[in-house]
Design a protein around this motif. Structure first.
Motif, short mmCIF file in Angstrom:
data_model
loop_
_atom_site.label_atom_id
_atom_site.label_comp_id
_atom_site.label_asym_id
_atom_site.label_seq_id
_atom_site.Cartn_x
_atom_site.Cartn_y
_atom_site.Cartn_z
N ALA A 12 -3.26 34.94 20.54
CA ALA A 12 -1.83 34.76 20.79
C ALA A 12 -1.03 35.08 19.52
O ALA A 12 0.01 35.73 19.59
N HIS A 13 -1.51 34.64 18.37
CA HIS A 13 -0.84 34.92 17.10
C HIS A 13 -0.78 36.42 16.85
O HIS A 13 0.26 36.98 16.50
N ARG A 15 -0.99 38.85 19.04
CA ARG A 15 -0.12 39.52 20.01
C ARG A 15 1.35 39.29 19.69
O ARG A 15 2.18 40.17 19.91
N GLY A 16 1.68 38.12 19.16
CA GLY A 16 3.05 37.87 18.73
C GLY A 16 3.43 38.77 17.57
O GLY A 16 4.53 39.30 17.51
N ARG A 26 11.95 37.51 20.28
CA ARG A 26 11.06 36.35 20.36
C ARG A 26 11.24 35.55 21.65
O ARG A 26 10.43 34.72 21.97
N PHE A 29 8.33 35.72 24.95
CA PHE A 29 6.93 35.35 24.78
C PHE A 29 6.26 35.19 26.14
O PHE A 29 6.85 34.68 27.08
N TYR A 31 3.54 33.43 27.06
CA TYR A 31 2.67 32.28 27.26
C TYR A 31 3.44 31.08 27.77
O TYR A 31 4.57 30.85 27.38
N ARG A 37 2.10 29.36 22.90
CA ARG A 37 3.48 29.80 22.62
C ARG A 37 3.80 29.64 21.14
O ARG A 37 4.37 30.52 20.51
N TRP A 40 1.99 32.31 19.18
CA TRP A 40 2.63 33.61 19.41
C TRP A 40 3.89 33.72 18.55
O TRP A 40 4.11 34.72 17.87
N TRP A 44 4.93 36.20 15.48
CA TRP A 44 6.19 36.95 15.52
C TRP A 44 6.97 36.74 14.22
O TRP A 44 7.46 37.69 13.61
#
Length: 54
Positions: A12-13, A15-16, A26, A29, A31, A37, A40, A44
């Motif tokens: 997730a991190h 992909r963010g 932002r 997101f 998730y 979240r 992510w 970002w």
């Protein structure tokens, strides 16, 4: 923390981070879970910091 859960949060991190580099805002997101979240959004924000250094 279990490895499987950690891998999911690391993904997730990542992909963010990639979403920020590709120009997504932002608020978009993907998730629903709070943990994913926040990871992510962390990715970002990290990408925003890295972009400002360049």
């Amino acid at each position: 923390m279990k490895r499987q859960k950690r891998d999911r949060l690391e993904r997730a991190h990542s992909r963010g981070y990639q979403a920020c580099l590709s120009g997504r805002t932002r608020e978009l997101f993907p998730y629903q879970s709070l943990d994913a979240r926040s990871h992510w959004l962390g990715g970002w924000r990290k990408a925003m910091e890295d972009r400002s250094v360049i």
